[in-house]
Structures are given as structure tokens and as C-alpha cells.
Design an enzyme around this catalytic site. Sequence first.
Site, PDB file in Angstrom:
ATOM      1  N   SER A 194      93.110 135.348   6.085  1.00 47.53           N
ATOM      2  CA  SER A 194      93.762 136.442   6.637  1.00 47.53           C
ATOM      3  C   SER A 194      95.163 136.612   6.518  1.00 47.53           C
ATOM      4  CB  SER A 194      93.370 136.317   7.974  1.00 47.53           C
ATOM      5  OG  SER A 194      94.225 135.223   8.506  1.00 47.53           O
ATOM      6  N   LYS A 195      95.766 137.564   6.854  1.00 48.52           N
ATOM      7  CA  LYS A 195      97.098 137.886   6.668  1.00 48.52           C
ATOM      8  C   LYS A 195      98.029 137.066   7.272  1.00 48.52           C
ATOM      9  CE  LYS A 195      98.310 142.816   5.918  1.00 48.52           C
ATOM     10  NZ  LYS A 195      98.729 143.781   6.635  1.00 48.52           N
ATOM     11  N   ARG A 196      97.617 136.372   8.303  1.00 52.02           N
ATOM     12  CA  ARG A 196      98.254 135.590   9.349  1.00 52.02           C
ATOM     13  C   ARG A 196      98.675 134.208   8.685  1.00 52.02           C
ATOM     14  NH1 ARG A 196      94.330 135.102  13.060  1.00 52.02           N
ATOM     15  NH2 ARG A 196      93.453 136.960  12.370  1.00 52.02           N
TER      16      ARG A 196
END
Length: 488
Positions: free
Chosen positions: A256-258
Site C-alpha cells: 500500500s501507499k502508506r
Amino acid sequence: MISETPRVRFAPSPTGYLHVGGLRTALYNYLFAKKNNGTFILRIEDTDRNRFVEGAIDNLIDSLKWCGLNFDEGPQVGGDFEPYLQSERLYLYHKHALQLIDNGHAYYCFCTPDRLEKLREEQQRLKLPQAKYDKHCCSLSKETVAENLNNNLPYVIRLNVPSNLKVNFNDIIRGDVEFDSNNIDDQVLIKSDGYPTYHLANVVDDHQMKITHVIRGEEWLSSTPKHILLYNFFEWEKPLFAHLPLLLNADRSKLSKRQGDVAVEDYRGKGYLKEALVNFVALLGWNAGDDVEFYQMESLIEKFSLERVNKSGAVFDLEKLKWLNAEHLRKKSADELLTLLKLELNESEYNNVNLSDDYLLSIIEVMRERVSFVKEFITNCKYFYEQPNEFDEAAITKNWNPETPGQLKLLNDVFSILNLPTREDYEIALAKVALELNIGKGKLIHPLRLAVSGQSTGAGMFDLLYILGKEEVLKRINSAILRINQTT
Ligand code: GLU
């Protein structure tokens, strides 16, 4: 009969950028097509108007092309099945939805958002495993439907999923997969805004575009039984399916982007080579059955097969990407690196510094084994582009003592009488001065490196002197003597 030569598609919804997972899907489709003399198609699935992002399609195409994934059919290039943007094919989806209604495989649903919300709440209260539409509108009489339509009541069109049916298919990667139709919701096919949902548009287009193999991420696996039902209802031949494993972070959570960069353009911006990114992404879920990790596109095409794609999630290991970047960089010719270095210089603080190709090629020659990124031909050895502004404190403490200035002055005198010195001339001259001073050569080399580069490590000492040239070396030694004395 679906054609013998494969026709595969990458069918992204334009979200604004190309996700590395999307790149992996596109790449596997591309490799499969190229390996089997097939056709690689780009189809844009842009029917979710809430997610419309200006410029997203151009951006996506730009990233695909940068990676070398040129498509045979699609937006900009055209093809026999134009248009390749779903938003321009809406008439098709409506026609097919109506056909399903006529055959009893779909129905109009006039339920209000309010009723649907109440239904959801009730199902939650009963702790049902999954929220499902209750087929309320499936039994509306023809007359009621006609009346509602006449009165312009808002509606959606839903798939009429039969109960107690086993829906199965054979996935090239996962083998036999079976779903129980009792767990499949009466999926909306046409939304109240008149746009189709992914499911209907995807199946209609895959059929119309004569797609032979649907190669896509595992996240779409649970949609596939709905698609199988649609193929059955339309009495269309089904393509073969291959669902690629999920991409995971190092802690095995979904990528994920996080947790880091997920857009191809992020990696591009950070200076990764497209060859390295493609090589890295190819290995996310596939290997040729040996230990080989370094691949160029041609060898990927030659070796790739869907049968060798794994089922289990593929961990995204940034260290491996960096390693591959260095490997690909080393395989590049000096001229290719020169072109890349010039592009990088244009973007750097040295964009006004005028350096000859020969000078840059010398830097490339002595630094190529020491760098992992093109930009490190600049950042790791700024001393090739400017006189050092600062001197490494630890190296001063370690290698600069009260005798150093005098010793370097002597070295400077000896260097100054050399005529067009080669690397060896510098080396011999330094050895002579060390002998004269009765000190080890290291006692001169370390402070000399510090004086000309400001650092304690870097390119080979005599390479450095030779590339900088005698005048520059003399100037830097003198300047360092003055400046380092002032600071100690
Ligand atoms: N539009 C879907 C996506 O965004 C396509 C999935 C498929 O390939 O069927 O990935």
C-alpha cells in the site's frame, strides 16, 4: 471459437498513476502476448465517473511506454475494436443489459438508497456473513416495471444470480476454483447514472474484443464467478483466466501507499532505470525455475510462461530493486550512460557547468563500479564538478597533522613541473616525495585525497588527479592548505 493466437488486454481504471501492481499485470500480459505471437491490448475502464482524474490516461500511457510496454491496440494507436475507452462504448453495455433482462437473467431494481440501507442494517443485526440484496425487485410484474420506467423512477439493473449453483472455472495459476452462487450478490450491472459497472463492461468488452486470456490480479478473483455467469447467460465462449498473486510489503501486508512508493512514476523520479524496474516487477510472482535474477526484456519474453507464476503473495523487496538497478547500470554502454548522465546533469545544480563528453566519460569509467544510480555519478563524486566546499571533519582529525601543509606543498612543487602527467606520472612523483620525506605513501595519499575531493573515499587517487587535470589539482591543493589550516 476464440482465436488461436492469444489476444490479451491490460484494462486499468485510470486512477491518476500506474501502480506497480498494474505494471506487473501489464508486463505479464505483454510478455505472454510477445512470447506467443499474440496481441497486447490496452483498454481503459473508465466507467466510474466518481473516480475520474484529469490527465490520468495520458499519464498511464506515458508510464507504460517508458517501461517499453507498447500496446498493439488501444487508445492513440487504434485497432479493429475501437473505441478502447469504455466511456465511449456505453451503447454496447445497455444493449446487452436489456438482452439479459429479456432472458430473465437480469432485472430492474427500483429500491431506494434508504431501503437498501435498512436492509443492510437488518442483515448486520442478524449477523449474516455478507450483505446481499434480497431480490425484492426481481419479482416485480412487467406492468409495475413499465409503470415505474414511465414515471422515470431511478433504477439500476441487477444480475439475477440463481441460487444453489456451483460456479466453477479452471484458473491457469490456481487450478480448479469453485464458488457457491448462494454467496454471490445480485450484482448491479447498470448503475442509476446509466453507466455500467465493471463486471458488465468488462465481460462485454472481453467478448467483443476477442480476448483469449484474462490475466489480472488476485483481487479480481472473487468477481470472476459473476463474469462466468454472464458468459453463460450470453452463451459466449469464455476466455481462460489467470489470477496473479498479491503484492505484499515485507511484513506480508498488502502493498500500500502508506508503506512506500507504489507509482511507477515515483520510481522513475527516484532515478531507477526502466530496465531494472521491469526486471524487478517480472520477478514478483514468477521465476524461470532456476536462480537467474538478471533479465533484459528479450530474455523475459523468451522465458516467460503463465504456468510458472506462483499462487502465493510476492514480497516487494526494495533492496533487490536497488541491486538490480546497479546490475543494469553496469551492463549499459558508456555512451548510454553518457546520455543518461547528461539528462541528470541538466536537472542538477550543475546544469550550467560546461563539461566535455570526454571528461564525463572518464567519470563514468572510474565510477561505474561504485554507483547504483545514474544520479550517483554526480552526488557521490561532486568533486568532479566543483572544487570541494567542505572537508570531511573525521578525515581532517585522522589524516591532517601540523606537517601536512608542508608535505603537500612539496608535493605540489613536484607535480607542478610534470608535463601533461599521466596517472603513472602522478604515482611516481608521489612515491618520490614520500621517499624524500621519509614517510609512507599513505601519509601523503590521505591528505591529498582530502585536499582535492574533500572526502576520504571515492574514485581511485590517481584516476582522480588525472581526470581533474594538473592545473585544477594544484589549485585545489593550495586552496585546501589555506582553508584546512584555518579550520584546525
Ligand atoms: N478495471 C480493472 C482494474 O482496474 C480491470 C480488472 C481486469 O483486468 O479485469 O484493474
